[in-house]
Each structure stands twice: as C-alpha cells, then as structure tokens.
Motif scaffolding. Sequence first.
Motif, mmCIF file in Angstrom:
data_model
loop_
_atom_site.group_PDB
_atom_site.id
_atom_site.type_symbol
_atom_site.label_atom_id
_atom_site.label_comp_id
_atom_site.label_asym_id
_atom_site.label_seq_id
_atom_site.Cartn_x
_atom_site.Cartn_y
_atom_site.Cartn_z
ATOM 1 N N LYS A 4 8.801 5.838 -5.228
ATOM 2 C CA LYS A 4 10.219 5.689 -4.859
ATOM 3 C C LYS A 4 11.177 6.267 -5.894
ATOM 4 O O LYS A 4 10.897 6.261 -7.095
ATOM 5 C CB LYS A 4 10.557 4.199 -4.683
ATOM 6 C CG LYS A 4 9.742 3.488 -3.619
ATOM 7 C CD LYS A 4 9.930 4.088 -2.244
ATOM 8 C CE LYS A 4 9.250 3.256 -1.174
ATOM 9 N NZ LYS A 4 8.957 4.028 0.034
ATOM 10 N N ARG A 41 7.266 13.235 -2.838
ATOM 11 C CA ARG A 41 7.994 12.689 -1.693
ATOM 12 C C ARG A 41 8.332 13.751 -0.645
ATOM 13 O O ARG A 41 8.154 13.514 0.551
ATOM 14 C CB ARG A 41 9.297 12.008 -2.167
ATOM 15 C CG ARG A 41 9.057 10.719 -2.948
ATOM 16 C CD ARG A 41 10.385 10.065 -3.314
ATOM 17 N NE ARG A 41 11.216 9.909 -2.135
ATOM 18 C CZ ARG A 41 11.110 8.915 -1.242
ATOM 19 N NH1 ARG A 41 10.219 7.960 -1.441
ATOM 20 N NH2 ARG A 41 11.898 8.880 -0.195
ATOM 21 N N ASP A 42 8.848 14.883 -1.106
ATOM 22 C CA ASP A 42 9.361 15.871 -0.150
ATOM 23 C C ASP A 42 8.334 16.933 0.241
ATOM 24 O O ASP A 42 8.351 17.417 1.368
ATOM 25 C CB ASP A 42 10.600 16.575 -0.725
ATOM 26 C CG ASP A 42 11.828 15.678 -0.736
ATOM 27 O OD1 ASP A 42 11.725 14.540 -0.240
ATOM 28 O OD2 ASP A 42 12.888 16.113 -1.227
ATOM 29 N N ASP A 99 12.932 7.034 3.067
ATOM 30 C CA ASP A 99 11.687 7.684 3.491
ATOM 31 C C ASP A 99 11.781 8.273 4.900
ATOM 32 O O ASP A 99 10.852 8.932 5.359
ATOM 33 C CB ASP A 99 10.531 6.673 3.480
ATOM 34 C CG ASP A 99 10.411 5.946 2.149
ATOM 35 O OD1 ASP A 99 10.732 6.574 1.120
ATOM 36 O OD2 ASP A 99 10.023 4.770 2.147
ATOM 37 N N GLU A 153 0.818 -1.218 0.000
ATOM 38 C CA GLU A 153 0.000 0.000 0.000
ATOM 39 C C GLU A 153 0.852 1.269 0.000
ATOM 40 O O GLU A 153 0.338 2.373 0.130
ATOM 41 C CB GLU A 153 -0.969 -0.039 1.190
ATOM 42 C CG GLU A 153 -1.931 -1.221 1.043
ATOM 43 C CD GLU A 153 -3.034 -1.260 2.086
ATOM 44 O OE1 GLU A 153 -2.999 -0.430 3.011
ATOM 45 O OE2 GLU A 153 -3.920 -2.119 1.954
ATOM 46 N N GLY A 154 2.151 1.104 -0.103
ATOM 47 C CA GLY A 154 3.031 2.279 -0.220
ATOM 48 C C GLY A 154 3.345 2.955 1.097
ATOM 49 O O GLY A 154 3.739 4.115 1.127
ATOM 50 N N ARG A 155 3.192 2.247 2.208
ATOM 51 C CA ARG A 155 3.410 2.853 3.525
ATOM 52 C C ARG A 155 4.702 2.422 4.219
ATOM 53 O O ARG A 155 5.019 2.960 5.276
ATOM 54 C CB ARG A 155 2.239 2.511 4.458
ATOM 55 C CG ARG A 155 0.986 3.307 4.234
ATOM 56 C CD ARG A 155 0.034 3.082 5.398
ATOM 57 N NE ARG A 155 -0.040 1.658 5.735
ATOM 58 C CZ ARG A 155 -0.994 0.841 5.298
ATOM 59 N NH1 ARG A 155 -1.969 1.302 4.549
ATOM 60 N NH2 ARG A 155 -0.987 -0.431 5.620
ATOM 61 N N THR A 169 5.542 9.096 0.476
ATOM 62 C CA THR A 169 6.810 8.442 0.128
ATOM 63 C C THR A 169 6.616 7.055 -0.492
ATOM 64 O O THR A 169 7.585 6.331 -0.679
ATOM 65 C CB THR A 169 7.712 8.337 1.371
ATOM 66 O OG1 THR A 169 6.962 7.725 2.410
ATOM 67 C CG2 THR A 169 8.190 9.710 1.818
ATOM 68 N N GLY A 170 5.376 6.706 -0.801
ATOM 69 C CA GLY A 170 5.152 5.415 -1.474
ATOM 70 C C GLY A 170 5.785 5.375 -2.853
ATOM 71 O O GLY A 170 6.191 4.322 -3.342
ATOM 72 N N GLU A 213 -0.528 5.347 -2.970
ATOM 73 C CA GLU A 213 -1.405 5.642 -1.829
ATOM 74 C C GLU A 213 -2.855 5.798 -2.303
ATOM 75 O O GLU A 213 -3.793 5.477 -1.576
ATOM 76 C CB GLU A 213 -0.962 6.930 -1.118
ATOM 77 C CG GLU A 213 0.360 6.823 -0.348
ATOM 78 C CD GLU A 213 1.596 7.188 -1.181
ATOM 79 O OE1 GLU A 213 1.488 7.272 -2.436
ATOM 80 O OE2 GLU A 213 2.670 7.379 -0.575
ATOM 81 N N LYS A 222 12.579 10.554 8.055
ATOM 82 C CA LYS A 222 12.741 12.003 8.182
ATOM 83 C C LYS A 222 12.831 12.399 9.646
ATOM 84 O O LYS A 222 12.407 11.664 10.543
ATOM 85 C CB LYS A 222 11.613 12.748 7.476
ATOM 86 C CG LYS A 222 10.228 12.230 7.756
ATOM 87 C CD LYS A 222 9.208 12.961 6.893
ATOM 88 C CE LYS A 222 7.809 12.420 7.124
ATOM 89 N NZ LYS A 222 7.374 11.462 6.113
ATOM 90 N N TRP A 265 9.857 14.305 -6.646
ATOM 91 C CA TRP A 265 10.329 14.973 -5.423
ATOM 92 C C TRP A 265 9.242 15.818 -4.800
ATOM 93 O O TRP A 265 9.213 16.008 -3.587
ATOM 94 C CB TRP A 265 11.602 15.780 -5.712
ATOM 95 C CG TRP A 265 12.714 14.880 -6.154
ATOM 96 C CD1 TRP A 265 13.317 14.866 -7.375
ATOM 97 C CD2 TRP A 265 13.315 13.801 -5.397
ATOM 98 N NE1 TRP A 265 14.262 13.859 -7.444
ATOM 99 C CE2 TRP A 265 14.281 13.193 -6.246
ATOM 100 C CE3 TRP A 265 13.135 13.283 -4.112
ATOM 101 C CZ2 TRP A 265 15.068 12.116 -5.837
ATOM 102 C CZ3 TRP A 265 13.903 12.214 -3.702
ATOM 103 C CH2 TRP A 265 14.853 11.633 -4.552
ATOM 104 N N GLU A 295 5.011 14.662 1.286
ATOM 105 C CA GLU A 295 5.395 13.566 2.181
ATOM 106 C C GLU A 295 4.645 12.278 1.876
ATOM 107 O O GLU A 295 4.278 11.513 2.766
ATOM 108 C CB GLU A 295 5.239 13.976 3.648
ATOM 109 C CG GLU A 295 6.073 15.214 3.976
ATOM 110 C CD GLU A 295 6.317 15.425 5.450
ATOM 111 O OE1 GLU A 295 5.449 15.015 6.243
ATOM 112 O OE2 GLU A 295 7.364 15.996 5.793
ATOM 113 N N HIS A 351 15.295 20.482 0.410
ATOM 114 C CA HIS A 351 14.671 19.259 -0.093
ATOM 115 C C HIS A 351 15.593 18.601 -1.115
ATOM 116 O O HIS A 351 16.588 19.197 -1.544
ATOM 117 C CB HIS A 351 13.281 19.540 -0.674
ATOM 118 C CG HIS A 351 13.250 20.662 -1.656
ATOM 119 N ND1 HIS A 351 13.608 20.505 -2.967
ATOM 120 C CD2 HIS A 351 12.937 21.978 -1.505
ATOM 121 C CE1 HIS A 351 13.512 21.662 -3.598
ATOM 122 N NE2 HIS A 351 13.104 22.583 -2.727
#
Lengths: 745, 149
Positions: B35, B26-27, A210, A202-204, B32-33, B74, A212, B23, B30, A272
């Motif tokens: 990649k 992800r950034d 990942d 599920e991408g978690r 992050t699924g 997600e 932080k 990015w 947030e 970032h």
Amino acid sequence: MSTIKVMERRAFLKYTFGAGALILGTHVESWASDADKAAFHPDVFVGIQPTGEVIIVAHRSEMGTGSKSTLPMVVADELDADWKRVRVEQAIGDEKYGSQNTDGSCSIRDFVAIMKIAGATARTMLETAAAQKWNVPAGECKAQLGFIVHAKSGKKLGFGELAAAAAKLPVPDKATLKFKPESEYRYINKNVPNVDQLDIIEGRGTFGMDAKMPGMLVASIEHSPVYGGKMASFDAAEAKKVAGVRDVIVLDPFKPPHNFQPLGGVAVLADHTWAALQGRKKLKVEWDLGPNASYDSDRYREQLLATAKQPGKVVRNQGDVEAGFASAAKIHEASYSTPLLSHAPMETPAAVAEFKDGKVVCHAATQNPQAVQETVAGALGIDKKDVTCHVTLLGGGFGRKSKPDYVAEAALLSKKTGKPVKVVWSREDDIRNDFYHSTAGMYMKAGLDASGKPTTWLHRSAFPSIGTTFDDKAEYAMELEMGMGWNDLPYDIPNHRAENGPAKNHIRIGWLRAVANVYHAFAIHSFTDELAHLAGKDPIEYTLGLLGPGRKIEMKPVGMNYWNHNQKQSDFPVDTARMRNVIDLVAQKSGWAKRKASKGHGWGFAAHRSFLTYVAVVTEVQVDDRGRLTIPNMHIAVDAGQTYNRDRVISQFEGAATFGTSIAMMSEISVKDGKVQQSNFHNYQVARMPEAPRNTHIHLINSKELAAGVGEPGVPPVPPSIANAIFAATGKRVRDLPMRKTKLV
Amino acid sequence: MVQLKVNGVTRKFEGDPEMPLLWYLRDMLEMTGTKYGCGMGLCGACTVHVDGKAVRSCQTTMANAAGKSVVTIEGLKGQHPLQKAWMAASVPQCGYCQSGQIMQAASLLKEHAKPTDAQIDEAMQGNICRCGTYGRIRSAIKTAAGVKA
Ligand code: FES
Ligand code: FES
C-alpha cells in the motif's frame, strides 16, 4: 417497510420473473444487486439463489468498524442461514436502501431492526413455502442452518429448493413476524470474523486506491495552497515531458459555499501513478490566493479564546447565572483551546470514474455513495440516477470520506479526456486540503459553594462551524455541534449557561471522529478535574456528585432543538444512572481507589456521553525526567446499549484509545499565510506503537438498552483523562492541545 | 533494463529506473497488497522484503531492486504463522496498514524469533495504524512467536 414499498417490490419481482432471464431494461436496473436478481428476494437486503446461496446486501461502507459484516450477520441469524453459504454483497449507492451515509456512529442503531425484519421475512416465507409443499402447519416448519426442517416427519428442504415457491407468496406483514430469541443467535456477538478479514490479511482486499478500470489514466491534482485561491496561470511544458504523462487539465474552482464540490486546480494525467506524481512536481502554477491568504491559525486561536471570554449567543440557560456568581463563595475560571486536525486515514482519498454516454460509473472509497451520486451529478450537470457508485473497502475514513470531492474530480477528468480516470491524492494533498476538524477556544467559569461544589456553571465556546460547508457566511454553531457534549451536559447544577461566540471561517471545516464532542469534552472534563482538586476531593467522587442521583434528564437548550444525535429523547434519554454505572465500573476495574499518584506517575479520569453511549476512562501516565510521556494502561468502561458484534465493539474502543491519544498529545494542523504548514507524517504526527496506550482494557456493560453508537464515543473522554493524569503525575495543568507542546518537567 | 525476482518469479522492467518499487508492484504488476500511505518512508504501509529484509518500497527505486529478490504480502500466501495469528486475533480494522504491519513483523521474527516488548516497539514503530490496532498487533506477534503475552 410500508405496504406501498412491498407492493412495488412485488411488481418488480413479477417483472423480473416475467422476463424469464435476468435481462433488465434500464441502466439503473442493469446494475441491480445480485440479491435483487436472485430467484427469491423478499427484501432489497436479501436474496436466495436456487443453489441455496444466500446473498445479503451490505449497504453501509466498511472503514474498519465491521458494520459491513455485522448487519448481514443479523440478517443471517434471523434467517438461520448458514454463514458459510452467505455472500455479502456491497451495495452501490441507491436511495432504495435508505441512508448509506456511514457516519454518526449509527449503522447498527438505525438498521438493526430493518435487518431483523429482512431476515425474519425471508425465513417466514421459506417456512410457509415448505409447509404448503408438505401440507403441514407452517408453525411446525423451522429454519435451520440453510434448510427448512419439519421435525415430526423428518422432512427437510434447502433454502434454494424452496426459493421459487417462496417467491410466489405474499410478503408477510411485519407485525406478524416472529423474531429469534437471543439464546438462539449463531452469529450475533459470537465474534465471527469480518467477511473481508482473510482478504485483507493476504493482501487481496480492494480499497479505493486499488480500484481500476481498463484503459484508465491516473491523475494527480495540484490544488490551491490557500482555501478559496484560484489558478492564475500555469506552465505545463516540463510536466508534459515526463515519460508517461498524457495530459494536463485545468479544473474550475468551486463556487461558494464549497459543499462537497471539487476544489479546482490543475491535474496531471498519466499512464501510471509514478508518472503522474513526477509530472505534478514539474508543474508550475501561479495562484491568486484570495482573501484567506492572511489566515494564521495561531492568531486565530487567540481570537477564539478572546471571543470566548466575551458574552455570546445563549444556547442553554437555567437558573440565574449572574446571581449565582455574585453569591458564590469562590470563583474558578479557565480557558482551553484545541487546534485544527486532519483525518489522515491511512488510505488517502482515491477513486476511479468513467464518463460514457452521459453516464458515470465509479469505484470509490466513500462513506456516502449517495452523496457521490449527488456531487458527481452536480459537477457534471447530469441526473444522479445516471451515476453508479460502487463502494470499495475504505482504508479508514473518520469522516473525511463522507465528502466526495475527489470522486467528482475523477468524473470531471474522465469527461474531459474520454477515458476512465483514477484520482489519487498524495499524503501531502490529503494533509493540506482536508476538511479539518474545527479549532476551538473555550472559557469555563464556576461559582462554588463553601464545600467546593459548583452552584453556577458557565461554558462559552467559539469555533468555526461545519455549517460553513453549506453556508459560507455562517458564524455560529449548528444544533448538532452544540448538542455534542456541550449544551447537553448532565450536571446537577442550578445555574447553568452555555454561550456560543461568533467565528468567521477561512478553511474547509468538516466532521472528524466524534466531532464537537472532542473539544467540549476536553474543556468540561479537564475543568471538572480542576474543580475536584480545588475542593480537595477525589475526581471520581466529585464527578458523581455533579451528576447527582441516577435519573433521566430532559434537555431543554435555549432557542433550538436538542439534537440528541438524531434520536428522540424518549428513546434515548440522557440517563445519569447509566453514566454512574460506567464510572463505577471503570473505577472498580482500574483499581482507582488504590491508585495514588507519585512523582512522574499518575492516574486521570473522564466520563462522557456521546452518540448515545456512555463512556468512562481511567488513564495511567508515566512522565520520565526528560518529560517524555508513556501510557502503560487505559481502562475504558462502556455502555453502548445492546451490541451485535462484541469483538468489533471492543476493537472500536481500543482504536479510540489510540485515536484520542493522537489528538491529546501529538496532532496539530497549523496555518500561516493561509497555507497549511504540515504535509506528511513527519510533521503531522499521529500515535505510533510506543506512544499508544500499551494496554487498553475495554469493559463492556452487558446492556439491554437500545443499541447506540460505537465508532466515535470512545474518543472524547480520552484527551481529558490524559490531561488529568498528567496533572496527577506532574502538577501541570495542560489546557491547550496538543500536549506535546507543553514541557511536562 | 532492471531484472528482479518478485515472489519467486523473474521480472524484467524497462521503465524509469528511479520509479519506486511500490509503484512498479502496484501499477505494473497489479499486485496491490502493498500500500501507499506517505511516499516518504514514514508510515510503513508499503513494506516488502528485499533479500529477506523489510524495506519501504516507496523508498526503494527499481535500480536499487535490480538483481534482488522481493517478497510481498501476496508472496506469504496466507501460510505465514503471523497471518494465522492475525486471523485468530482479528487484528485488522480497516485493514489498510496491515500488509505492511505483517511484512514488518515477519522481518522482526527472522531477526528475533522470540522478540521482547522493546524489540517489538523498536521494529514496529515505523508502521502507523491510524485505526489503532497496535495492541492486537503486539499480541498477534507474540502468539506467532510463541512468547507469553
Ligand atoms: S508509503 Fe512507504 S513508508 Fe509510507
Ligand atoms: S487497520 Fe486501519 S490503518 Fe491499520
């Protein structure tokens, strides 16, 4: 689990209870695991909350083998916990868990007994607590899916309800523990999904990439393009103009030997990742490239091959090799070579760290959190107890992530900026600055009798050693490299010698999945196939002849100990009966006897013992009239001893089929003028779906032997099985990897 | 300013329009699924859907994504038949490539509800799995599509 350790734990437990709540004094204890903080924790690996929640600590890293789930399942099974009420907690780096270095394919074999003890200890104490409460004999109380049950009276209490009482009992002597019979296992070998599987799908799932920390900067670091080069000057003016870039910081070069130290370089720090990467592109750095700037990997490979033609340091010697060659009916010789390789895990190295008040907290994709503690402590000049390393999921490791240079980079940069810093290696950084799998040159010579069977065998090998990580002057192999499928070859040949030639090193060398087994297996099993064809014999029949009757062989190399993958030969002897078994199985399952090669279509075989596991492979290849190769089928028969998570064992061998195919056919790191020529997946090639074996058939022996390795041993026999299939299909003998460089038609 | 939809939610982005969507997801969000694996369109780890089609988010700038509808792993919310098939077949090893594999496969099934092996190869060859889960990916796609293994 000595008595002393138990005493210490009991003392700690009393202290915890004495304090009432879980307010723990020191820094280290404030990071104590939830299992430690539970109401009842008879062991560092397991804790039970008053709610009945069972916390099991996974102290090994998860990079795809499933060990983060498998070891806790063993605890849960012995405890008879309800898996739905188990929370698996990833351990921080802490020596109290024993080794956390997740490499060498040893998570199961080194820890399964300890996990069983942890589970059985907790269960016994809960049963005793219940028996005392009910005033019945302890033998009548039995754990059942999270409860202790007294069958006669029908009484039943949850683990949570018994936790406080159990915590007051003495920890039983492990000699008195009773273990579950296999027939009662609920989780072991029952294909229970990995604890993170749903999160991943599920991408978690949280990987190092990942992780932080609040207020962190992201860093991208320019390293020397040549190993050992030093920054001469740099111009950061343009880099600093990029929106979001906050700072440009120089990291000192490492002092030889490099060990796991950061390489040094120039870091661009930004708000970032994109800004850091953009700033990095604008950075101008001049390097003093140093003594390795003339390193050329093609020339070096030629030198290794030339070295291997000369006598070297003898590392195994039986019988009389000179006399054997002199009296042989026929001599056959051949040289083989393999290139440098990069691990290229799908997740590049990444970690986030914060230095504050003299201490470091970090989150890292690492195979070895205790090495993180040591390396970070060394880089910052602090005590390793002041380094707390949280372990994330790893997007592949293959040996790369046991070397925590990138984590120390993050810690150093945090110290310099006063902020948490996340270091992200780009794919280019990863490919160009890896700890590479060693390149090797090997020379093989056999003296054959009239029937074509060798009476004499010489195997010389030269390659830069992993030992150069710790001693930059090292020129000869370490015991562990020699004991990886080379001086432990179990062939029944009276005159047998192995020699190691010297090789100076010019780049970081490291261990990659199956390590020295990879090139030794390629040379040995290709050469065996050559000899079989010379003798006009079936390669499997011929190999069985070389192995001789099933027996346990004591390895006695010369001038060193036989490493045996860190295990005693009495526990894990080299057993040709087990090797013969997997060979018979793979022959039968692949229909070997009926497989006749035709133009462009062939079958190849290789069998190899590594990481104490016996593996035999039969590969089918098809080569079309333009020389393009596909692999319709690969059969792999395995005796890995007892398994604990059958489906994950199978999946590791499926993965090895593809990983081995990449090594055989595609991957190569080459170096010119000291600079790695590859940078990303367009020129560092790895197998994609069409190139990978289309059907991989894994045949597991139902073994009762001690659990052996699983993550690595599938890899070594794959490349020679492909080379041998190519010979059957095309008549071409490919002796240099990767094979894509040889025209097959 | 760039405006786009991510998993149905409208978002506004004021930064560098050349920033890759990867990015941003992800950034900035947030999420992050999705990649990073190569940053060059070579590995597929960053695959998302833009207006229903699989794209590499590392090669899609925010300017390209303007006005479009983006769906990430997600956004499938665990409800996609592929995700169920992935669970049943225990496809992931390390798992890092799997978001991209699932997004790529989801796009394939939109185009070919009953894909052939050749169509699976064609659609999936841009997605690297270094752990070597290709065999299970293939069979999970077939399970989700209801075609014979
Ligand atoms: S990260 Fe986009 S294709 Fe690899
Ligand atoms: S599961 Fe590890 S890269 Fe695909």
